[in-house]
Design an enzyme around this catalytic site. Structure first.
Site, PDB file in Angstrom:
ATOM      1  CB  CYS A   1      -9.958  -8.160   7.072  1.00  0.00           C
ATOM      2  SG  CYS A   1      -8.644  -9.259   7.570  1.00  0.00           S
TER       3      CYS A   1
ATOM      4  CD  GLU B   1     -14.135  -4.039   5.852  1.00  0.00           C
ATOM      5  OE1 GLU B   1     -14.012  -3.846   4.623  1.00  0.00           O
ATOM      6  OE2 GLU B   1     -13.322  -4.687   6.519  1.00  0.00           O
TER       7      GLU B   1
ATOM      8  CD  GLU C   1      -7.312 -14.387   2.339  1.00  0.00           C
ATOM      9  OE1 GLU C   1      -8.402 -14.145   2.891  1.00  0.00           O
ATOM     10  OE2 GLU C   1      -6.875 -15.536   2.214  1.00  0.00           O
TER      11      GLU C   1
ATOM     12  CB  ALA D   1      -0.907  -0.021   1.224  1.00  0.00           C
TER      13      ALA D   1
HETATM   14  P1  NAP Z   1      -7.160  -1.168  -0.878  1.00  0.00           P
HETATM   15  O1  NAP Z   1      -7.407   0.251  -1.149  1.00  0.00           O
HETATM   16  O2  NAP Z   1      -7.833  -2.178  -1.698  1.00  0.00           O
HETATM   17  O3  NAP Z   1      -5.561  -1.351  -0.977  1.00  0.00           O
HETATM   18  C1  NAP Z   1      -4.954  -2.607  -0.835  1.00  0.00           C
HETATM   19  C2  NAP Z   1      -3.833  -2.708  -1.837  1.00  0.00           C
HETATM   20  O4  NAP Z   1      -4.381  -2.746  -3.144  1.00  0.00           O
HETATM   21  C3  NAP Z   1      -2.879  -1.517  -1.825  1.00  0.00           C
HETATM   22  O5  NAP Z   1      -1.588  -1.971  -2.115  1.00  0.00           O
HETATM   23  C4  NAP Z   1      -3.415  -0.659  -2.950  1.00  0.00           C
HETATM   24  O6  NAP Z   1      -2.453   0.215  -3.492  1.00  0.00           O
HETATM   25  C5  NAP Z   1      -3.827  -1.711  -3.942  1.00  0.00           C
HETATM   26  N1  NAP Z   1      -4.868  -1.313  -4.866  1.00  0.00           N
HETATM   27  C6  NAP Z   1      -5.921  -0.515  -4.647  1.00  0.00           C
HETATM   28  N2  NAP Z   1      -6.695  -0.432  -5.753  1.00  0.00           N
HETATM   29  C7  NAP Z   1      -6.115  -1.209  -6.694  1.00  0.00           C
HETATM   30  C8  NAP Z   1      -6.424  -1.545  -8.034  1.00  0.00           C
HETATM   31  N3  NAP Z   1      -7.517  -1.072  -8.629  1.00  0.00           N
HETATM   32  N4  NAP Z   1      -5.598  -2.365  -8.707  1.00  0.00           N
HETATM   33  C9  NAP Z   1      -4.506  -2.865  -8.111  1.00  0.00           C
HETATM   34  N5  NAP Z   1      -4.148  -2.587  -6.839  1.00  0.00           N
HETATM   35  C10 NAP Z   1      -4.946  -1.785  -6.124  1.00  0.00           C
HETATM   36  O7  NAP Z   1      -7.496  -1.564   0.597  1.00  0.00           O
HETATM   37  P2  NAP Z   1      -7.190  -0.744   1.921  1.00  0.00           P
HETATM   38  O8  NAP Z   1      -8.198   0.335   2.052  1.00  0.00           O
HETATM   39  O9  NAP Z   1      -5.754  -0.374   1.954  1.00  0.00           O
HETATM   40  O10 NAP Z   1      -7.410  -1.900   3.022  1.00  0.00           O
HETATM   41  C11 NAP Z   1      -8.624  -2.061   3.646  1.00  0.00           C
HETATM   42  C12 NAP Z   1      -9.409  -3.216   3.103  1.00  0.00           C
HETATM   43  O11 NAP Z   1      -8.612  -4.395   3.078  1.00  0.00           O
HETATM   44  C13 NAP Z   1     -10.582  -3.536   3.992  1.00  0.00           C
HETATM   45  O12 NAP Z   1     -11.699  -3.847   3.223  1.00  0.00           O
HETATM   46  C14 NAP Z   1     -10.119  -4.765   4.757  1.00  0.00           C
HETATM   47  O13 NAP Z   1     -11.150  -5.532   5.284  1.00  0.00           O
HETATM   48  C15 NAP Z   1      -9.332  -5.457   3.710  1.00  0.00           C
HETATM   49  N6  NAP Z   1      -8.406  -6.429   4.307  1.00  0.00           N
HETATM   50  C16 NAP Z   1      -8.656  -7.756   4.143  1.00  0.00           C
HETATM   51  C17 NAP Z   1      -7.837  -8.698   4.745  1.00  0.00           C
HETATM   52  C18 NAP Z   1      -8.097 -10.163   4.587  1.00  0.00           C
HETATM   53  O14 NAP Z   1      -7.216 -10.954   4.893  1.00  0.00           O
HETATM   54  N7  NAP Z   1      -9.256 -10.606   4.134  1.00  0.00           N
HETATM   55  C19 NAP Z   1      -6.748  -8.280   5.507  1.00  0.00           C
HETATM   56  C20 NAP Z   1      -6.528  -6.930   5.649  1.00  0.00           C
HETATM   57  C21 NAP Z   1      -7.366  -6.004   5.041  1.00  0.00           C
HETATM   58  P3  NAP Z   1      -2.431   1.786  -3.097  1.00  0.00           P
HETATM   59  O15 NAP Z   1      -2.214   1.860  -1.649  1.00  0.00           O
HETATM   60  O16 NAP Z   1      -1.329   2.332  -3.907  1.00  0.00           O
HETATM   61  O17 NAP Z   1      -3.786   2.309  -3.500  1.00  0.00           O
END
Ligand code: NAP
Length: 457
Positions: free
Chosen positions: A266, A362, A232, A160
């Site tokens: 999460c 969420e 995930e 991230a």
């Molecule tokens: P996020 O915005 O989806 O970011 C996660 C990663 O994905 C970051 O490295 C981000 O890069 C990248 N990313 C975002 N949009 C992308 C796209 N369109 N294409 C490719 N890569 C992309 O998530 P977050 O807000 O940081 O994290 C919160 C979410 O993660 C929550 O929904 C949480 O529940 C979930 N989570 C799930 C788990 C699990 O194990 N199930 C564990 C932890 C968190 P950038 O930062 O550069 O945007």
């Protein structure tokens, strides 16, 4: 544009890093590709030795790494340190167990398939891209990287963009421990640059931990390239409390389950579903406990809840709670944090209806929702009335209720009389929109392996 490390406790930019150039990205993909042929030729004992050395390094660096991650994503220093140590433990777990997990199996009766011998074996597949979130900046990466490297795969990390210090720490860790150059590298790139990496023929698979939109995007690109994907994604885990539960323990655990990691896990319990007979008592005690939590500087060992990690995340929490209150819910609001930081007060919202965004979305921060259930079936109905299915908890001392909940909850895990935690020994992952595939345990290491059937006449 530079990649910034911003302290959520102050909103101040602490450090800035230049993203990798196209040439640097190319070098790293090429290094991961060539290192695969080196790593796949080593044995488990050698990789295990390197993995244990990486665990030793991480333990030795624990204070420094914990301070860096608290400084860039705001979790309490106590929890940051625990995350680093848990990561080192998982590295040792895979160093010790990878070989057994990947031994494969032989048919007892190979003549059933007309063979003298028939068996399956697991083999590594190549360079795997990991797109990872900021909320556990070390643990999320290690729980992918330790099994991947122990299987003989190499790894590229797109972390991230708000945790560049964690990304850079991990970038050199495995090479320092003895792994061949290129076995693990971070790519300091933006989300929009991920597509080209997935489409690169030298990258054979991708795993993403993060939000549902990011998961859908990455999965569709990987699908179009016919590459394996593990997702995930988010969760809105139910925490069901039934009349036979030990209420003291349930309330205490409910508070931790909702607020650990400043409410940004999460698998935080997010929806508290309580049987009518004990609802009032549970609600009184839960609201009192959550609203009494100490909110503030995450480096202070007395702090229970620090800031949320991003300004955008803070705005999102305000919008979700305001929407619910505007539509008739009641919010019980705890302590505010100091000015200047991205603090959201621990809050319990009762009277949530399906018309409110909080019912379906969420809440990624210290916001709990409370629901009243008339009986076990009603509790299960509310628990399953979500697009998510990551984990869950149920509190009961009645064997029949326990069985019905274990069978009836649509989620990747059920914790009975406890809270959801990830363990290297147990598979981790969700159903429904919470994802596909599993991490951790034997299932996690096998995700990025070629399960090869061998038949000998
Ligand atoms: P996020 O915005 O989806 O970011 C996660 C990663 O994905 C970051 O490295 C981000 O890069 C990248 N990313 C975002 N949009 C992308 C796209 N369109 N294409 C490719 N890569 C992309 O998530 P977050 O807000 O940081 O994290 C919160 C979410 O993660 C929550 O929904 C949480 O529940 C979930 N989570 C799930 C788990 C699990 O194990 N199930 C564990 C932890 C968190 P950038 O930062 O550069 O945007």
């Amino acid at each position: 544009m530079s990649i910034q490390s911003v302290n959520p406790a102050t909103g101040q930019v602490e450090r800035e890093f230049e993203p990798h150039t196209a040439e640097e990205v190319e070098e790293r993909i090429a290094a991961a590709h060539s290192a695969f042929y080196v790593l796949a030729g080593t044995n488990f004992a050698t990789r295990g030795q390197w993995m244990r050395a990486a665990a030793d390094l991480m333990e030795a660096d624990a204070d420094e790494v914990a301070a860096a991650i608290t400084g860039e994503m705001g979790k309490t220093l106590v929890q940051a340190r625990a995350e680093v140590l848990k990561s080192a433990k998982a590295m040792r777990f895979y160093a010790d167990n990878a070989e057994t997990m990947l031994t494969g199996r032989a048919l007892d009766d190979p003549s059933a398939v007309g063979a003298s011998q028939a068996y399956v074996r697991y083999q590594p597949i190549g360079a795997v891209l990991a797109v990872m979130p900021w909320n556990y900046p070390i643990w999320q990466v290690i729980r992918f990287a330790a099994p991947a490297l122990m299987a003989g795969n190499t790894a590229l990390l797109k972390h991230a963009s708000n945790v560049p210090q964690a990304a850079l720490y991990l970038d050199s860790l495995f090479e320092r421990a003895g792994f061949p150059r290129g076995a693990f590298h971070s790519l300091l790139i933006s989300a929009r640059d991920v597509e080209a990496v997935i489409r690169d023929p030298r990258v054979v698979a991708v795993t993403l931990t993060g939000s549902e939109p990011a998961g859908r995007s990455v999965a569709s690109i990987a699908g179009s390239e016919v590459k394996h994907v593990v997702l995930e994604l988010g969760g809105s885990d139910p925490f069901i409390v039934l009349p036979s539960a030990d209420l003291d323990a349930a309330v205490k655990t409910a508070v931790t389950a909702r607020t650990t990691n400043n409410g940004q896990a999460c698998i935080n319990a997010k929806r508290f579903i309580v049987h009518n007979d004990i609802y009032d008592e549970f609600a009184d005690r839960f609201i009192t406990a959550i609203t009494s939590l100490k909110v503030g500087d995450p480096t202070d060992p007395m702090t229970d809840v620090g800031p949320v990690a991003t300004r955008g995340g803070l705005g999102e929490l305000h919008e979700l709670v305001d929407d619910a209150v505007h539509k008739g819910a009641k919010a019980y609001v705890g302590q505010c944090g100091p000015d200047g930081g991205w603090y959201y007060p621990p809050t319990v919202v009762a009277g949530v209806t399906p018309a409110m965004r909080l019912y379906a979305e969420e809440a990624f921060g210290p916001v709990a929702t409370l629901y009243r259930a008339t009986d076990v079936d009603d509790a299960l109905r509310i628990a399953n009335d979500t697009t998510f299915g990551l984990s869950s908890a149920v509190w009961t001392n009645e064997p029949d209720e326990e069985r019905r909940c274990i069978e009836g909850i649509q989620a990747g895990a059920v914790f009975v009389n406890g809270m959801s935690i990830s363990y290297p020994e147990l598979p981790f992952g969700g159903v429904k929109d919470s994802g596909v595939g599993r991490e951790l345990s034997a299932e996690g290491i096998r995700e990025f392996c070629n399960l090869k059937s061998v038949w000998k006449g």
